[in-house]
Design a protein around this motif. Structure first.
Motif, PDB file in Angstrom:
ATOM      1  N   ASP A  29      32.346  46.233  46.526  1.00 40.11           N
ATOM      2  CA  ASP A  29      33.374  45.971  47.537  1.00 40.11           C
ATOM      3  C   ASP A  29      33.533  44.475  47.768  1.00 40.11           C
ATOM      4  OD1 ASP A  29      34.022  48.610  47.962  1.00 40.11           O
ATOM      5  OD2 ASP A  29      32.673  48.868  49.678  1.00 40.11           O
ATOM      6  N   MET A  70      37.047  42.973  46.834  1.00 41.70           N
ATOM      7  CA  MET A  70      37.913  42.696  47.987  1.00 41.70           C
ATOM      8  C   MET A  70      37.714  41.287  48.538  1.00 41.70           C
ATOM      9  SD  MET A  70      38.076  46.380  49.965  1.00 41.70           S
ATOM     10  CE  MET A  70      36.306  46.615  50.153  1.00 41.70           C
ATOM     11  N   LYS A  78      38.308  38.857  45.694  1.00 43.58           N
ATOM     12  CA  LYS A  78      39.630  39.106  45.108  1.00 43.58           C
ATOM     13  C   LYS A  78      39.609  39.029  43.572  1.00 43.58           C
ATOM     14  CE  LYS A  78      42.258  37.490  49.127  1.00 43.58           C
ATOM     15  NZ  LYS A  78      41.102  37.351  50.038  1.00 43.58           N
ATOM     16  N   ASN A 104      40.052  46.333  38.905  1.00 43.99           N
ATOM     17  CA  ASN A 104      40.578  46.483  40.258  1.00 43.99           C
ATOM     18  C   ASN A 104      42.029  46.952  40.187  1.00 43.99           C
ATOM     19  OD1 ASN A 104      41.304  46.313  42.912  1.00 43.99           O
ATOM     20  ND2 ASN A 104      40.886  44.124  43.149  1.00 43.99           N
ATOM     21  N   ARG A 163      43.949  47.762  42.435  1.00 39.57           N
ATOM     22  CA  ARG A 163      44.781  47.338  43.565  1.00 39.57           C
ATOM     23  C   ARG A 163      45.470  46.002  43.309  1.00 39.57           C
ATOM     24  NH1 ARG A 163      40.893  48.745  48.790  1.00 39.57           N
ATOM     25  NH2 ARG A 163      40.712  51.005  48.389  1.00 39.57           N
TER      26      ARG A 163
END
Length: 364
Positions: free
Chosen positions: A116, A120, A123, A336, A338
């Motif tokens: 995480d 996150m 990035k 990732n 996202r």
């Protein structure tokens, strides 16, 4: 009660809190996961592979895990991808999780928090973890964590790894397990070289001795078939650090004070790792390298009491003659989804190779 997990990053070993340093030293991991090895590696390569991040994890205020990593930005056509890699290179044979956790579920929970943070907080578009032993504990817990987090990932071959395990209690028993070709060559070449005036084998174990004899290792290496050693300063400093810990074994073969073969081994716990080896090509017919390997194995079994001998990376044919098990070291890349570049990098590494192989099979 849910464990309280806190993840933090530090730019160097000297900035890491003392409780993590203490935990790392108490673990006594393999040579290439040792804090002394990383300290030397950081000194020589700290700025070579991107921005350095030592990811640390507290669980309920207890120092639990350290992950040495780097952040780099790489061009893919005109686009930049942000990549997290382990802080290592070809001087590392296997990534081991630096952690005191024994509970697999808690370790998985901890790794989930680390991923995480990498994805996150930092990035990143993708994460590359290697080298891992295929089917090993680290590979299993990492891939299980990635699956539960629904992060797409691939694994890929890195290199072969030959080991002998379990090693017999006595070296004589070990040598009896070898095939007749290797055994006969070893015995014949030993008898022949012993008849040459000035033949001598030295095995160096102390830091002071290593500093005196390192020039002989360099002389052999520079006279061998191998390319010039790019990281000779790292090799010197890392071996000094390992000698200080008592795990270095530098073997040298001499003829009339001329070094003609050299090997660097590390003995940690019950395992001996063969890190470097070379011989002077001018003396190739003497097979001094074979003679030295046999002597180093004898020392490792009869003196150090090892139960595993590890040839580290490489699928060289001669290794099969000395070892009894071939393993695969692999890498794991997670993406990732996202982030746009995360998806693009996943397509590049996952789908495009599959399409290419399909087209090749169909002759398209």
């Amino acid at each position: 009660m849910k464990n309280r997990i806190k993840v933090e990053c530090y730019p160097s070993i000297e900035k890491i809190p003392a409780d993590f340093i203490s935990m790392w030293r108490q673990l006594q991991p393999d040579f290439d996961s040792d804090i002394a090895w990383y300290s030397v590696f950081e000194k020589h390569y700290g700025s070579s592979y991107g921005k350095l991040h030592y990811v640390t994890v507290y669980i309920d205020q207890i120092a639990t895990l350290v992950l040495p990593a780097t952040i780099s930005e790489n061009l893919f056509f005109v686009f930049k991808s942000r990549k997290i890699s382990l802080f290592n290179n070809f001087y590392f044979n296997r990534f081991s999780i630096i952690s005191q956790l024994q509970d697999v579920d808690l370790l998985q929970q901890t790794l989930s928090a680390v991923f995480d943070h990498l994805i996150m907080d930092l990035k990143s578009d993708w994460i590359d973890l290697q080298p891992l032993l295929k089917g090993g504990d680290e590979f299993s817990v990492i891939t299980k964590t990635l699956k539960e987090k629904r992060l797409p990932f691939i694994d890929y071959f890195r290199f072969a790894n030959w080991i002998y395990s379990p090693v017999p209690i006595k070296s004589e028993e070990y040598f009896n397990t070898l095939n007749s070709r290797v055994k006969n060559t070893m015995q014949r070449k030993r008898k022949a070289i012993e008849k040459i005036d000035g033949f001598k084998i030295s095995i160096i174990v102390t830091e002071s001795e290593f500093k005196s004899y390192f020039k002989d290792y360099i002389a052999v290496y520079n006279s061998s078939w191998k390319q010039k050693e790019a990281g000779i300063g790292f090799i010197r400093d890392a071996c000094c650090a390992m000698a200080e810990k008592g795990i270095l074994r530098l073997g040298l073969v001499y003829l009339k004070d001329i070094p003609i073969a050299a090997q660097i081994w590390f003995v940690v716990g019950n395992k001996a790792s063969i890190f470097k080896l070379a011989y002077d090509e001018e003396y190739k017919k003497l097979s001094a390298g074979t003679v030295l390997t046999a002597e180093m194995i004898k020392q490792a079994i009869d003196v150090d009491g090892v139960t595993v001998i590890d040839y580290l990376s490489g699928d060289d044919s001669y290794k099969a003659g000395w070892m009894n098990l071939r393993r695969q070291m692999i890498g794991v890349s997670a993406f990732n989804k996202r982030r746009i570049m995360g998806v693009i990098m996943w397509l590049r590494h996952k789908l495009i190779p599959q399409i290419y192989r399909y087209c090749c099979r169909k002759g398209i």
